[in-house]
Design a protein around this motif. Structure first.
Motif, PDB file in Angstrom:
ATOM      1  N   ALA A 248       0.838  -1.196   0.000  1.00  0.00           N
ATOM      2  CA  ALA A 248       0.000   0.000   0.000  1.00  0.00           C
ATOM      3  C   ALA A 248       0.878   1.254   0.000  1.00  0.00           C
ATOM      4  O   ALA A 248       1.902   1.305   0.672  1.00  0.00           O
ATOM      5  CB  ALA A 248      -0.907  -0.006   1.222  1.00  0.00           C
ATOM      6  N   GLY A 249       0.456   2.212  -0.801  1.00  0.00           N
ATOM      7  CA  GLY A 249       1.236   3.432  -0.944  1.00  0.00           C
ATOM      8  C   GLY A 249       2.188   3.404  -2.119  1.00  0.00           C
ATOM      9  O   GLY A 249       2.734   4.446  -2.504  1.00  0.00           O
ATOM     10  N   GLY A 250       2.399   2.221  -2.677  1.00  0.00           N
ATOM     11  CA  GLY A 250       3.310   2.075  -3.797  1.00  0.00           C
ATOM     12  C   GLY A 250       2.679   2.488  -5.121  1.00  0.00           C
ATOM     13  O   GLY A 250       1.539   2.945  -5.170  1.00  0.00           O
ATOM     14  N   SER A 251       3.438   2.305  -6.194  1.00  0.00           N
ATOM     15  CA  SER A 251       2.956   2.686  -7.518  1.00  0.00           C
ATOM     16  C   SER A 251       3.386   1.661  -8.563  1.00  0.00           C
ATOM     17  O   SER A 251       4.322   0.883  -8.342  1.00  0.00           O
ATOM     18  CB  SER A 251       3.488   4.072  -7.899  1.00  0.00           C
ATOM     19  N   LEU A 252       2.700   1.680  -9.665  1.00  0.00           N
ATOM     20  CA  LEU A 252       2.997   0.812 -10.798  1.00  0.00           C
ATOM     21  C   LEU A 252       2.715   1.571 -12.080  1.00  0.00           C
ATOM     22  O   LEU A 252       1.900   2.501 -12.094  1.00  0.00           O
ATOM     23  CB  LEU A 252       2.134  -0.457 -10.779  1.00  0.00           C
ATOM     24  N   ARG A 253       3.353   1.140 -13.158  1.00  0.00           N
ATOM     25  CA  ARG A 253       3.047   1.678 -14.479  1.00  0.00           C
ATOM     26  C   ARG A 253       2.638   0.521 -15.375  1.00  0.00           C
ATOM     27  O   ARG A 253       3.454  -0.345 -15.684  1.00  0.00           O
ATOM     28  CB  ARG A 253       4.247   2.397 -15.080  1.00  0.00           C
ATOM     29  N   LEU A 254       1.388   0.516 -15.752  1.00  0.00           N
ATOM     30  CA  LEU A 254       0.875  -0.512 -16.637  1.00  0.00           C
ATOM     31  C   LEU A 254       1.036  -0.056 -18.082  1.00  0.00           C
ATOM     32  O   LEU A 254       0.891   1.121 -18.391  1.00  0.00           O
ATOM     33  CB  LEU A 254      -0.599  -0.784 -16.346  1.00  0.00           C
TER      34      LEU A 254
ATOM     35  N   SER B 104      -0.876  -5.106  -1.093  1.00  0.00           N
ATOM     36  CA  SER B 104      -0.952  -5.625   0.267  1.00  0.00           C
ATOM     37  C   SER B 104      -0.843  -4.477   1.269  1.00  0.00           C
ATOM     38  O   SER B 104      -0.186  -3.471   1.014  1.00  0.00           O
ATOM     39  CB  SER B 104       0.152  -6.647   0.509  1.00  0.00           C
ATOM     40  N   SER B 105      -1.491  -4.683   2.405  1.00  0.00           N
ATOM     41  CA  SER B 105      -1.481  -3.627   3.438  1.00  0.00           C
ATOM     42  C   SER B 105      -0.288  -3.750   4.356  1.00  0.00           C
ATOM     43  O   SER B 105       0.436  -4.730   4.326  1.00  0.00           O
ATOM     44  CB  SER B 105      -2.775  -3.709   4.246  1.00  0.00           C
TER      45      SER B 105
ATOM     46  N   PRO C 137      -5.138  -1.409  -0.890  1.00  0.00           N
ATOM     47  CA  PRO C 137      -5.547  -2.815  -1.084  1.00  0.00           C
ATOM     48  C   PRO C 137      -6.806  -2.951  -1.936  1.00  0.00           C
ATOM     49  O   PRO C 137      -6.959  -3.939  -2.669  1.00  0.00           O
ATOM     50  CB  PRO C 137      -5.778  -3.299   0.343  1.00  0.00           C
ATOM     51  N   GLU C 138      -7.679  -1.945  -1.887  1.00  0.00           N
ATOM     52  CA  GLU C 138      -8.910  -1.986  -2.676  1.00  0.00           C
ATOM     53  C   GLU C 138      -8.656  -1.853  -4.170  1.00  0.00           C
ATOM     54  O   GLU C 138      -9.553  -2.064  -4.984  1.00  0.00           O
ATOM     55  CB  GLU C 138      -9.856  -0.870  -2.229  1.00  0.00           C
ATOM     56  N   ASP C 139      -7.443  -1.500  -4.542  1.00  0.00           N
ATOM     57  CA  ASP C 139      -7.079  -1.420  -5.957  1.00  0.00           C
ATOM     58  C   ASP C 139      -6.677  -2.771  -6.526  1.00  0.00           C
ATOM     59  O   ASP C 139      -6.407  -2.888  -7.727  1.00  0.00           O
ATOM     60  CB  ASP C 139      -5.937  -0.427  -6.163  1.00  0.00           C
ATOM     61  N   THR C 140      -6.599  -3.791  -5.671  1.00  0.00           N
ATOM     62  CA  THR C 140      -6.274  -5.133  -6.151  1.00  0.00           C
ATOM     63  C   THR C 140      -7.315  -5.582  -7.154  1.00  0.00           C
ATOM     64  O   THR C 140      -8.515  -5.601  -6.858  1.00  0.00           O
ATOM     65  CB  THR C 140      -6.218  -6.119  -4.972  1.00  0.00           C
TER      66      THR C 140
END
Length: 125
Positions: free
Chosen positions: A14-20, A124-125, A88-91
Motif C-alpha cells: 500500500a502506498g506504492g505505484s505501478l506503471r501498466l 498488500s497492506s 488494497p482496494e485497488d487489487t
C-alpha cells in the motif's frame, strides 16, 4: 485481428505505484479514431472503467482521479496507466480496452468493444 497486450502488473505494498502498459495492434491506432482505456475487475466485484483517453482528452472514474494517470505513445501504439498511492482496494485484474469513436461511460459496467487479457495488480497492506 485486434490485439491488446498488457504488462506491468505485480505485487506492491500500500502506498506504492505501478506503471501498466498496453501494446496495441490490428487496428488503426489513432488518437481520434479509437478511445483507449483501462478497465479493472476486483475479486467478487463488477468490472469498472477507470480511465480513458480520446483525441488527447483524458477522463477518469471519480474515485480514481488524482491517483491514476492515463497516457499514450501513438508512435509506439502503446497505452499507459500510472497508478499511484495504491490501496488494497485497488487489487484487481486491469484490462486494456479500445472502443471505436468516442469513449463509453466509465465506472461500474463500462463496456469497450475490445479488451486485452489483463494484468494482475495485487496491493498488500
Amino acid at each position: 485481428q485486434v490485439q491488446l497486450v498488457e504488462s506491468g502488473g505485480g505485487s506492491v505494498q500500500a502506498g506504492g505505484s505501478l506503471r501498466l502498459s498496453c501494446v496495441a495492434s490490428g487496428f488503426t491506432y489513432s488518437p481520434n479514431a479509437y478511445c483507449m482505456g483501462w478497465i479493472r475487475q476486483a475479486p467478487g466485484k463488477e468490472r469498472e472503467g477507470v480511465a480513458a483517453i480520446f483525441n488527447g482528452i483524458t477522463t477518469y472514474a471519480a474515485s480514481m482521479k488524482g491517483r491514476f494517470t492515463i497516457s499514450q505513445d501513438n508512435a509506439k501504439k502503446t497505452l499507459f496507466l500510472q497508478v499511484g498511492n495504491l490501496e488494497p482496494e485497488d487489487t484487481a485484474i486491469y484490462y486494456c480496452a479500445a472502443h471505436p469513436g468516442g469513449c463509453p461511460p466509465l465506472g461500474t459496467g463500462a463496456e469497450f468493444h475490445y479488451e486485452g487479457r489483463g494484468t494482475q495488480v495485487t496491493v498488500s497492506s
